[in-house]
Design an enzyme around this catalytic site. Structure first.
Site, PDB file in Angstrom:
ATOM      1  N   GLU A  69      -1.498  59.575  71.376  1.00 47.24           N
ATOM      2  CA  GLU A  69      -1.482  60.838  72.142  1.00 47.24           C
ATOM      3  C   GLU A  69      -2.354  61.898  71.486  1.00 47.24           C
ATOM      4  O   GLU A  69      -2.768  61.756  70.323  1.00 47.24           O
ATOM      5  CB  GLU A  69      -0.051  61.362  72.293  1.00 47.24           C
ATOM      6  CG  GLU A  69       0.608  61.747  70.982  1.00 47.24           C
ATOM      7  CD  GLU A  69       1.715  62.782  71.155  1.00 47.24           C
ATOM      8  OE1 GLU A  69       1.472  63.835  71.779  1.00 47.24           O
ATOM      9  OE2 GLU A  69       2.823  62.552  70.621  1.00 47.24           O
ATOM     10  N   LYS A 126      -1.657  71.855  76.623  1.00 39.78           N
ATOM     11  CA  LYS A 126      -0.643  70.809  76.438  1.00 39.78           C
ATOM     12  C   LYS A 126      -0.302  70.240  77.822  1.00 39.78           C
ATOM     13  O   LYS A 126       0.184  70.964  78.689  1.00 39.78           O
ATOM     14  CB  LYS A 126       0.591  71.418  75.768  1.00 39.78           C
ATOM     15  CG  LYS A 126       1.756  70.463  75.614  1.00 39.78           C
ATOM     16  CD  LYS A 126       2.946  71.180  74.964  1.00 39.78           C
ATOM     17  CE  LYS A 126       4.225  70.383  75.130  1.00 39.78           C
ATOM     18  NZ  LYS A 126       5.411  71.154  74.693  1.00 39.78           N
ATOM     19  N   VAL A 152       3.622  62.863  75.092  1.00 41.99           N
ATOM     20  CA  VAL A 152       4.144  61.498  75.218  1.00 41.99           C
ATOM     21  C   VAL A 152       4.201  61.098  76.696  1.00 41.99           C
ATOM     22  O   VAL A 152       3.739  60.018  77.081  1.00 41.99           O
ATOM     23  CB  VAL A 152       5.532  61.381  74.551  1.00 41.99           C
ATOM     24  CG1 VAL A 152       6.204  60.061  74.908  1.00 41.99           C
ATOM     25  CG2 VAL A 152       5.398  61.531  73.033  1.00 41.99           C
ATOM     26  N   ASP A 203      16.660  72.619  79.172  1.00 41.96           N
ATOM     27  CA  ASP A 203      15.426  72.160  78.519  1.00 41.96           C
ATOM     28  C   ASP A 203      15.573  70.705  78.080  1.00 41.96           C
ATOM     29  O   ASP A 203      16.130  70.408  77.020  1.00 41.96           O
ATOM     30  CB  ASP A 203      15.091  73.075  77.335  1.00 41.96           C
ATOM     31  CG  ASP A 203      13.684  72.818  76.808  1.00 41.96           C
ATOM     32  OD1 ASP A 203      13.034  71.844  77.262  1.00 41.96           O
ATOM     33  OD2 ASP A 203      13.222  73.592  75.943  1.00 41.96           O
ATOM     34  N   SER A 208      13.038  67.386  77.732  1.00 39.51           N
ATOM     35  CA  SER A 208      11.623  67.005  77.776  1.00 39.51           C
ATOM     36  C   SER A 208      11.348  66.014  78.892  1.00 39.51           C
ATOM     37  O   SER A 208      12.117  65.072  79.123  1.00 39.51           O
ATOM     38  CB  SER A 208      11.218  66.379  76.442  1.00 39.51           C
ATOM     39  OG  SER A 208       9.894  65.895  76.533  1.00 39.51           O
ATOM     40  N   ALA A 209      10.206  66.222  79.551  1.00 39.77           N
ATOM     41  CA  ALA A 209       9.758  65.270  80.584  1.00 39.77           C
ATOM     42  C   ALA A 209       9.461  63.897  79.980  1.00 39.77           C
ATOM     43  O   ALA A 209       9.346  62.909  80.723  1.00 39.77           O
ATOM     44  CB  ALA A 209       8.522  65.818  81.290  1.00 39.77           C
ATOM     45  N   ASP A 210       9.365  63.820  78.657  1.00 42.24           N
ATOM     46  CA  ASP A 210       9.153  62.511  78.011  1.00 42.24           C
ATOM     47  C   ASP A 210      10.275  61.525  78.379  1.00 42.24           C
ATOM     48  O   ASP A 210      10.040  60.322  78.526  1.00 42.24           O
ATOM     49  CB  ASP A 210       9.144  62.642  76.481  1.00 42.24           C
ATOM     50  CG  ASP A 210       7.949  63.417  75.947  1.00 42.24           C
ATOM     51  OD1 ASP A 210       7.022  63.724  76.730  1.00 42.24           O
ATOM     52  OD2 ASP A 210       7.952  63.712  74.729  1.00 42.24           O
ATOM     53  N   LYS A 242      13.383  64.586  66.268  1.00 40.84           N
ATOM     54  CA  LYS A 242      13.732  65.613  65.287  1.00 40.84           C
ATOM     55  C   LYS A 242      15.060  66.246  65.641  1.00 40.84           C
ATOM     56  O   LYS A 242      15.406  66.345  66.810  1.00 40.84           O
ATOM     57  CB  LYS A 242      12.687  66.724  65.333  1.00 40.84           C
ATOM     58  CG  LYS A 242      11.342  66.350  64.809  1.00 40.84           C
ATOM     59  CD  LYS A 242      10.537  67.627  64.583  1.00 40.84           C
ATOM     60  CE  LYS A 242       9.251  67.326  63.861  1.00 40.84           C
ATOM     61  NZ  LYS A 242       8.206  66.914  64.788  1.00 40.84           N
TER      62      LYS A 242
HETATM   63  N1  PSU Z   1       7.704  66.115  68.668  1.00 39.49           N
HETATM   64  C1  PSU Z   1       7.065  66.004  67.487  1.00 39.49           C
HETATM   65  N2  PSU Z   1       5.721  66.179  67.437  1.00 39.49           N
HETATM   66  C2  PSU Z   1       4.999  66.437  68.575  1.00 39.49           C
HETATM   67  C3  PSU Z   1       5.691  66.530  69.826  1.00 39.49           C
HETATM   68  C4  PSU Z   1       7.041  66.358  69.814  1.00 39.49           C
HETATM   69  O1  PSU Z   1       7.701  65.764  66.474  1.00 39.49           O
HETATM   70  O2  PSU Z   1       3.781  66.599  68.503  1.00 39.49           O
HETATM   71  C5  PSU Z   1       4.924  66.747  71.081  1.00 39.49           C
HETATM   72  C6  PSU Z   1       4.684  65.419  71.807  1.00 39.49           C
HETATM   73  O3  PSU Z   1       3.434  65.472  72.447  1.00 39.49           O
HETATM   74  C7  PSU Z   1       5.801  65.415  72.841  1.00 39.49           C
HETATM   75  C8  PSU Z   1       5.869  66.877  73.189  1.00 39.49           C
HETATM   76  O4  PSU Z   1       5.523  64.607  73.961  1.00 39.49           O
HETATM   77  O5  PSU Z   1       5.692  67.557  71.979  1.00 39.49           O
HETATM   78  C9  PSU Z   1       7.167  67.239  73.852  1.00 39.49           C
HETATM   79  O6  PSU Z   1       7.074  68.541  74.333  1.00 39.49           O
HETATM   80  P1  PSU Z   1       8.250  69.112  75.233  1.00 39.49           P
HETATM   81  O7  PSU Z   1       9.450  69.187  74.346  1.00 39.49           O
HETATM   82  O8  PSU Z   1       7.758  70.459  75.689  1.00 39.49           O
HETATM   83  O9  PSU Z   1       8.433  68.134  76.360  1.00 39.49           O
HETATM   84 MN    MN Z   2      10.914  71.606  77.242  1.00 41.00          MN
END
Ligand code: PSU
Ligand code: MN
Length: 306
Positions: free
Chosen positions: A25, A86, A106, A138, A140-142, A159
């Site tokens: 990524e 992003k 991701v 909140d 994540s879309a992941d 984390k």
């Molecule tokens: N967690 C990490 N390092 C990162 C990310 C998450 O420890 O770089 C990044 C990844 O690209 C992940 C994104 O897909 O943050 C998730 O963002 P969000 O929580 O806004 O979905």
């Molecule tokens: Mn988010």
């Protein structure tokens, strides 16, 4: 071939030769680590994958194309441009249609990897259910992407900026298997243990590949989380990192950080508050994941589709 995809010469040659390819990524480069360590790490991670016998394909959106495999100038551009966007699932069409510079998360990297026919994707940590999600919503879309897109994601767990227990519950509900490598426990990125167990411990690339191939052969579309703990000598003391994460979370709340800015804010603050030591841990775990991912890609390549 999909008209939005642009393969680098190295990745195009690998595809033609049937060599295993590993996706990487780019949000980790643009928003996950500071310059210039981000670009340096990206190059070193790619080399680890090559040395293990696979071909790296770092993915980003550049000038209206999904670039699969980046050259040095493109890695530098992503690492050094403060305006790289992003890009998650929601943002992909915008950044392509507007021909903006986009770093894929991701979720978006999984989408692009699947379009490109790549089965294995290596990163550091995935997104998840944030603490307090019952009021912030909140998530994540992941996680939704893991439910629908058929790519194996090698990571070091999630984390504890996130609610790890709720993240695992969400993945279970969505039918996403969580594998662990070398231990039964699900790792917490900076530390080897989260206090939660993965679903299935599969230590060898062959076992992992057999599991993943079986899932997809059953018609069970969707991703697989391959969680690989940070090497012991690079892990952080858990009491120390927990205190720092608590402080970063408090600051995010006080400052009203919202939406897609939350995760990058927390990552940057953690790096500052640890005096850069969290960055060393981050780099070490991504490199270890690169090795595990390359070996998995080789094993999957040797495991027939039908
Ligand atoms: N967690 C990490 N390092 C990162 C990310 C998450 O420890 O770089 C990044 C990844 O690209 C992940 C994104 O897909 O943050 C998730 O963002 P969000 O929580 O806004 O979905
Ligand atoms: Mn988010």
């Amino acid at each position: 071939m999909h008209s939005f995809l642009l393969f680098s010469p190295e990745v195009a040659a690998a595809r033609a030769a049937g060599k295993p390819v590993v996706a990487l990524e780019s949000t980790i480069i643009s928003h996950g680590m500071p310059y210039p360590q981000n670009v340096q790490t990206a190059r070193e991670v790619e080399q680890i994958i090559r040395d293990a016998g696979a071909v790296p394909a770092t993915i980003a959106v550049i000038e209206g194309k999904i670039c699969v495999g980046l050259d040095d100038a493109q890695l530098e551009l992503l690492g050094a441009s403060p305006d790289a966007m992003k890009v998650s699932r929601r943002d992909l069409a915008y950044v392509l249609a507007q021909k903006r510079l986009g770093a894929t998360t991701v979720a978006a990297t999984m989408i692009c990897a699947q379009l490109a026919g790549i089965e294995v994707f290596v990163t550091g940590g995935i997104g998840g259910v944030h603490r307090g999600a019952e009021t912030s919503f909140d998530i994540s879309a992941d996680l939704q992407e893991l439910a629908r897109t058929s790519v194996a994601v090698v990571c070091a767990g999630v984390k504890s900026i996130l609610d790890i227990g709720l993240t695992l519950e969400y993945l279970e509900t969505q039918g996403v298997p969580v594998l662990s490598v070398g231990q039964p426990g699900f790792p917490a990125f900076f530390t080897r243990e989260s206090g939660f167990r993965a679903d299935f411990q599969l230590d060898t690339p062959e076992e992992q590949a057999a599991f993943i191939r079986t899932k997809w052969q059953l018609g069970l579309a969707g991703g697989v989380v391959v969680s690989n703990p940070v090497p012991a000598d690079a892990a952080m003391p858990s009491a120390e990192i927990d205190a720092i994460i608590a402080q970063a979370l408090g600051e995010a709340q006080q400052q009203g950080v919202k939406g897609k800015a939350v995760t990058p804010f927390l990552l940057a603050r953690i790096k500052e508050l640890t005096g850069g030591r969290s960055l060393d841990t981050n780099i070490a775990l991504v490199k270890h994941n690169a090795l595990v991912g390359a070996q998995l890609a080789l094993a999957l390549n040797a495991t027939p589709h039908a």
